[in-house]
Enzyme design. Structure first.
Site, PDB file in Angstrom:
ATOM      1  NE  ARG A  78      38.120 -31.010  48.415  1.00 31.82           N
ATOM      2  CZ  ARG A  78      39.364 -31.151  47.897  1.00 31.82           C
ATOM      3  NH1 ARG A  78      40.073 -30.088  47.571  1.00 31.82           N
ATOM      4  NH2 ARG A  78      39.873 -32.344  47.732  1.00 31.82           N
ATOM      5  NE  ARG A 101      46.087 -30.441  52.220  1.00 31.44           N
ATOM      6  CZ  ARG A 101      45.432 -30.650  51.095  1.00 31.44           C
ATOM      7  NH1 ARG A 101      44.426 -29.851  50.758  1.00 31.44           N
ATOM      8  NH2 ARG A 101      45.762 -31.614  50.268  1.00 31.44           N
ATOM      9  CG  HIS A 179      43.986 -24.265  48.674  1.00 30.40           C
ATOM     10  ND1 HIS A 179      42.767 -24.077  48.076  1.00 30.40           N
ATOM     11  CD2 HIS A 179      44.573 -25.286  48.008  1.00 30.40           C
ATOM     12  CE1 HIS A 179      42.633 -24.964  47.098  1.00 30.40           C
ATOM     13  NE2 HIS A 179      43.715 -25.711  47.040  1.00 30.40           N
ATOM     14  CG  ASP A 224      45.200 -26.442  38.951  1.00 29.34           C
ATOM     15  OD1 ASP A 224      45.772 -25.576  39.631  1.00 29.34           O
ATOM     16  OD2 ASP A 224      45.235 -27.661  39.218  1.00 29.34           O
ATOM     17  CD  GLU A 283      45.025 -22.406  45.765  1.00 29.62           C
ATOM     18  OE1 GLU A 283      46.113 -22.893  46.138  1.00 29.62           O
ATOM     19  OE2 GLU A 283      44.264 -22.996  44.994  1.00 29.62           O
TER      20      GLU A 283
HETATM   21  C1  BG6 Z   1      45.069 -26.308  44.001  1.00 31.48           C
HETATM   22  C2  BG6 Z   1      45.936 -27.008  42.987  1.00 31.48           C
HETATM   23  O1  BG6 Z   1      45.840 -25.427  44.731  1.00 31.48           O
HETATM   24  O2  BG6 Z   1      44.511 -27.271  44.897  1.00 31.48           O
HETATM   25  C3  BG6 Z   1      45.133 -28.071  42.262  1.00 31.48           C
HETATM   26  O3  BG6 Z   1      46.470 -26.057  42.095  1.00 31.48           O
HETATM   27  C4  BG6 Z   1      44.503 -29.024  43.251  1.00 31.48           C
HETATM   28  O4  BG6 Z   1      45.978 -28.769  41.355  1.00 31.48           O
HETATM   29  C5  BG6 Z   1      43.695 -28.230  44.267  1.00 31.48           C
HETATM   30  O5  BG6 Z   1      43.674 -29.937  42.559  1.00 31.48           O
HETATM   31  C6  BG6 Z   1      43.051 -29.092  45.355  1.00 31.48           C
HETATM   32  O6  BG6 Z   1      44.006 -29.844  46.006  1.00 31.48           O
HETATM   33  P1  BG6 Z   1      43.594 -30.878  47.120  1.00 31.48           P
HETATM   34  O7  BG6 Z   1      44.867 -31.593  47.506  1.00 31.48           O
HETATM   35  O8  BG6 Z   1      43.032 -30.092  48.277  1.00 31.48           O
HETATM   36  O9  BG6 Z   1      42.567 -31.793  46.519  1.00 31.48           O
END
Ligand code: BG6
Length: 326
Positions: A78, A101, A179, A224, A283
């Site tokens: 994360r 990932r 991301h 978002d 992103e």
């Molecule tokens: C973003 C999405 O790119 O990633 C969101 O637009 C999403 O909708 C976020 O909540 C996090 O995603 P994840 O799968 O890493 O929890």
């Protein structure tokens, strides 16, 4: 199963280069560390080819990684820069953001040459190839090469080259995103320039299409959004830190802007309740127009990040000049 960590294949370019080192990171996972002589550095885990750290010459961290991030397969880390491939979000049958990932990548011992021959040696080439397990959920053979480069001015460049290696003559189609989680002082004080007046799909409203107003984007609740056909340069102005991030991108026409805000933050096990205040995801992505590759074809998508000190609050820096490259 591809969640087992293979030993990294270490290319001569890595072992002989003092600015590029492989070492063990959290939970014993292998990571590559890039350093330049001025003190900037980048760390990338082979798990996910995931950049988890980008520091400037003063040793200041520029990316956000959650204090609750789980460095353990199959969970993606994360924060930092997860690679979303071959699917962005839930726009298809795969797990959210695809599987790149949470796969173990290897150091690419013999990457095909880059067209532009740079004298910069502070980079690493990583490689992901489809496994038999992956083929069961996404029946396509591919080679995904990622070059992570620490530029001479401390810039972070990511170049993805994805090739269709299907032996059966079939094309494949994918969506993609870098991301990137940027570290910001206070989300309420941050502005994003470069997305004004553009159309976007709002992920919080069934991906309905809207048009952004003329002003820079500021933040006061969950966001978002997938901005469409965005310019090649976007800037994040962090008033409090007196820092501007400039994102330059190529081959990636969309840009997602995400901050979970308080409620969603609380629902994520690997994210601190208040951490949303100190991060912003912008992103660089290819979503609205998915990429299709015929066998033998290659796609390239590039993101370049720089962090420049800004005296924006004293009015000396015009954000529009940042966007124009002044
Ligand atoms: C973003 C999405 O790119 O990633 C969101 O637009 C999403 O909708 C976020 O909540 C996090 O995603 P994840 O799968 O890493 O929890």
């Amino acid at each position: 199963m591809s969640s087992a960590a293979p030993s990294p294949v270490v290319a001569p370019a890595v072992t002989e280069n003092p600015t590029v080192q492989i070492c063990r990171g959290i939970n014993g996972l292998d990571k590559v560390v890039l350093r330049d002589f001025r003190g900037s550095s980048v760390e990338v885990y082979l798990y996910g080819a995931h950049v988890t750290s980008w520091k400037n010459e003063h040793g200041e961290e520029l990316l956000f990684v959650s204090s609750k991030a789980i460095f353990k397969p199959p969970k993606a880390i994360r924060g930092g820069i997860p690679i979303c491939f071959p699917q962005f979000s839930n726009l298809g049958p795969l797990e959210a953001h695809g599987f790149a990932r949470n796969r173990f990548w290897s150091v690419d011992p013999s990457p095909p040459p880059f067209p532009v021959n740079s004298s910069n040696k502070t980079y690493v080439d990583l490689l992901l190839k489809s496994t038999e397990e992956d083929m069961k959920i996404w029946p396509h053979s591919f080679e995904f090469r990622l070059r992570v480069t620490l530029g001479p001015a401390g810039d972070l460049m990511l170049t993805s080259r994805i090739r269709n290696t299907n032996p059966d003559g079939k094309p494949f189609t994918f969506t993609f995103a870098y991301h990137t989680y940027f570290s910001v002082s206070d989300i309420s004080e941050v502005r994003v320039e470069g997305l004004e007046t553009l159309d976007y799909l709002d992920n919080l409203q069934n991906r309905q299409r809207f048009t952004e107003q003329g002003d820079a984007i500021t933040f006061e609740s969950e966001v978002d959004k997938i901005y469409l056909s965005t310019p090649t340069k976007i800037a994040i102005l962090d008033h409090e830190k007196k820092r501007t991030f400039v994102i330059r991108k190529d081959g990636l026409s969309d840009a997602v802007v995400w901050n979970p805000w308080d409620k969603k933050a609380k629902s994520m096990a690997d994210f601190g309740d208040d951490e949303y205040k100190h991060m912003l995801c912008i992103e660089a992505a290819a979503i609205e127009k998915p990429i299709t590759l015929k066998p033998g074809e290659e796609w390239k998508g590039r993101q370049e990040l720089s962090a420049v000190p800004s005296s924006y609050c004293s009015g000396q820096l015009d954000p529009r000049r940042v966007l124009q490259g002044a």
